[in-house]
Scaffold this motif. Sequence first.
Motif, PDB file in Angstrom:
ATOM      1  N   ASP A 144       0.817  -1.229   0.000  1.00 22.83           N
ATOM      2  CA  ASP A 144       0.000   0.000   0.000  1.00 22.83           C
ATOM      3  C   ASP A 144       0.844   1.270   0.000  1.00 22.83           C
ATOM      4  N   ALA A 145       2.105   1.141  -0.394  1.00 26.76           N
ATOM      5  CA  ALA A 145       3.037   2.271  -0.257  1.00 26.76           C
ATOM      6  C   ALA A 145       2.742   3.411  -1.224  1.00 26.76           C
ATOM      7  N   PHE A 146       2.392   3.112  -2.464  1.00 33.12           N
ATOM      8  CA  PHE A 146       2.259   4.153  -3.486  1.00 33.12           C
ATOM      9  C   PHE A 146       0.937   3.975  -4.243  1.00 33.12           C
ATOM     10  N   ALA A 147      -0.143   4.093  -3.513  1.00 27.74           N
ATOM     11  CA  ALA A 147      -1.469   3.881  -4.091  1.00 27.74           C
ATOM     12  C   ALA A 147      -1.747   4.880  -5.215  1.00 27.74           C
ATOM     13  N   GLY A 148      -2.209   4.381  -6.347  1.00 29.01           N
ATOM     14  CA  GLY A 148      -2.573   5.234  -7.471  1.00 29.01           C
ATOM     15  C   GLY A 148      -1.411   5.741  -8.299  1.00 29.01           C
ATOM     16  N   GLU A 156      12.021  10.503  -6.804  1.00 29.67           N
ATOM     17  CA  GLU A 156      12.780  10.684  -5.567  1.00 29.67           C
ATOM     18  C   GLU A 156      11.908  11.205  -4.437  1.00 29.67           C
ATOM     19  N   GLY A 157      10.970  12.092  -4.755  1.00 24.17           N
ATOM     20  CA  GLY A 157      10.097  12.645  -3.723  1.00 24.17           C
ATOM     21  C   GLY A 157       9.232  11.582  -3.076  1.00 24.17           C
ATOM     22  N   TYR A 158       8.630  10.718  -3.890  1.00 18.22           N
ATOM     23  CA  TYR A 158       7.813   9.627  -3.364  1.00 18.22           C
ATOM     24  C   TYR A 158       8.632   8.711  -2.459  1.00 18.22           C
ATOM     25  N   VAL A 159       9.806   8.311  -2.941  1.00 20.44           N
ATOM     26  CA  VAL A 159      10.621   7.341  -2.204  1.00 20.44           C
ATOM     27  C   VAL A 159      11.152   7.939  -0.907  1.00 20.44           C
ATOM     28  N   THR A 160      11.567   9.203  -0.945  1.00 23.41           N
ATOM     29  CA  THR A 160      12.073   9.859   0.266  1.00 23.41           C
ATOM     30  C   THR A 160      11.005   9.925   1.349  1.00 23.41           C
ATOM     31  N   SER A 161       9.789  10.315   0.972  1.00 18.12           N
ATOM     32  CA  SER A 161       8.685  10.392   1.937  1.00 18.12           C
ATOM     33  C   SER A 161       8.345   9.014   2.487  1.00 18.12           C
ATOM     34  N   TRP A 162       8.314   8.025   1.604  1.00 12.99           N
ATOM     35  CA  TRP A 162       8.006   6.653   2.027  1.00 12.99           C
ATOM     36  C   TRP A 162       9.047   6.130   3.010  1.00 12.99           C
ATOM     37  N   PHE A 163      10.327   6.379   2.715  1.00 16.19           N
ATOM     38  CA  PHE A 163      11.389   5.856   3.581  1.00 16.19           C
ATOM     39  C   PHE A 163      11.387   6.556   4.939  1.00 16.19           C
ATOM     40  N   ALA A 164      11.089   7.845   4.954  1.00 13.82           N
ATOM     41  CA  ALA A 164      11.004   8.568   6.224  1.00 13.82           C
ATOM     42  C   ALA A 164       9.864   8.008   7.084  1.00 13.82           C
ATOM     43  N   GLY A 173      16.977  -1.467  10.784  1.00 12.34           N
ATOM     44  CA  GLY A 173      17.329  -2.674  10.048  1.00 12.34           C
ATOM     45  C   GLY A 173      16.220  -3.106   9.105  1.00 12.34           C
ATOM     46  N   ALA A 174      14.978  -3.145   9.610  1.00 12.59           N
ATOM     47  CA  ALA A 174      13.831  -3.521   8.777  1.00 12.59           C
ATOM     48  C   ALA A 174      13.603  -2.485   7.681  1.00 12.59           C
ATOM     49  N   SER A 175      13.832  -1.213   7.989  1.00 12.19           N
ATOM     50  CA  SER A 175      13.678  -0.160   6.983  1.00 12.19           C
ATOM     51  C   SER A 175      14.660  -0.362   5.842  1.00 12.19           C
ATOM     52  N   ASN A 176      15.910  -0.646   6.183  1.00 12.64           N
ATOM     53  CA  ASN A 176      16.920  -0.863   5.157  1.00 12.64           C
ATOM     54  C   ASN A 176      16.601  -2.089   4.295  1.00 12.64           C
ATOM     55  N   ARG A 177      16.132  -3.157   4.950  1.00 14.73           N
ATOM     56  CA  ARG A 177      15.822  -4.385   4.210  1.00 14.73           C
ATOM     57  C   ARG A 177      14.677  -4.140   3.221  1.00 14.73           C
ATOM     58  N   THR A 178      13.653  -3.435   3.671  1.00 11.55           N
ATOM     59  CA  THR A 178      12.524  -3.133   2.792  1.00 11.55           C
ATOM     60  C   THR A 178      12.954  -2.207   1.662  1.00 11.55           C
ATOM     61  N   PHE A 179      13.813  -1.241   1.993  1.00  9.67           N
ATOM     62  CA  PHE A 179      14.328  -0.306   0.995  1.00  9.67           C
ATOM     63  C   PHE A 179      15.090  -1.042  -0.108  1.00  9.67           C
ATOM     64  N   GLU A 180      15.882  -2.040   0.264  1.00 10.08           N
ATOM     65  CA  GLU A 180      16.639  -2.801  -0.726  1.00 10.08           C
ATOM     66  C   GLU A 180      15.712  -3.596  -1.640  1.00 10.08           C
ATOM     67  N   ILE A 181      14.589  -4.078  -1.087  1.00 11.17           N
ATOM     68  CA  ILE A 181      13.611  -4.776  -1.926  1.00 11.17           C
ATOM     69  C   ILE A 181      13.048  -3.810  -2.969  1.00 11.17           C
TER      70      ILE A 181
END
Length: 228
Positions: A144-148, A156-164, A173-181
């Motif tokens: 459900d990260a980027f609906a629509g 970059e804007g979408y990904v930066t907001s999502w990662f924050a 650790g979990a954030s980094n693992r998900t980011f790599e996926i």
Amino acid sequence: MTAASLKKIVEEALAEVGATVNFKLVPKGKARTTTWLGVEHGFGIRHYPSGRNVYIVQTRMAGRMRTVTIGPASVLTRYQAQMVARRVIAYAQVGRDPATERQRIRSAPSFADFVTEYWGRWAPRWKASTLDTHTGYRRRYIDDAFAGVYIDELNEGYVTSWFADLNNRTGPGASNRTFEILKHMLNKAEEWGYRLENTNPCRSVRPNRKRQCERFLSNEELGRKLIN
């Protein structure tokens, strides 16, 4: 290629990297110096007497050299400007028609549909334990990260907001693992023709710094170290 089509290419490339540029901020007149950055052939930054700096790219189009203004360095990161320069060079080298390119890109799936396709094509390569772990991250943080949002629109804007937001919801650790996926997914989106090459926005987002773990040596380890 007309000035209008070039402007359209730059505007679309800026949107892809999550940047908005007011071209009224671009200074007029002759630049004092130009520094060629060397990452991409023809990519550089012009320095004006007023102190303003502007990213540019020079490339040959229709038999003559053209200089294309990307935008002010005050609002663009070097990475963003470089991605725009690559888009301009790509159009110049292969003579793409912007209308045709927009039509091709618009055939890209939504992010949600791409996740399903990626999992179907790539998950069989994982070990059972990896599949279980990645599926958990997918269910909690990716589905459900980027609906629509279409896969080619992810910038970059979408990904930066999502990662924050991800860092606020779970540990580093979990954030980094998900980011790599996500990063690997977007690499595959380029490889499978859903995104333009070298536009993965994850490249400009820094993962969390890994902590160094320290421990005491056991008596057996300490003994071996003293003997050696």
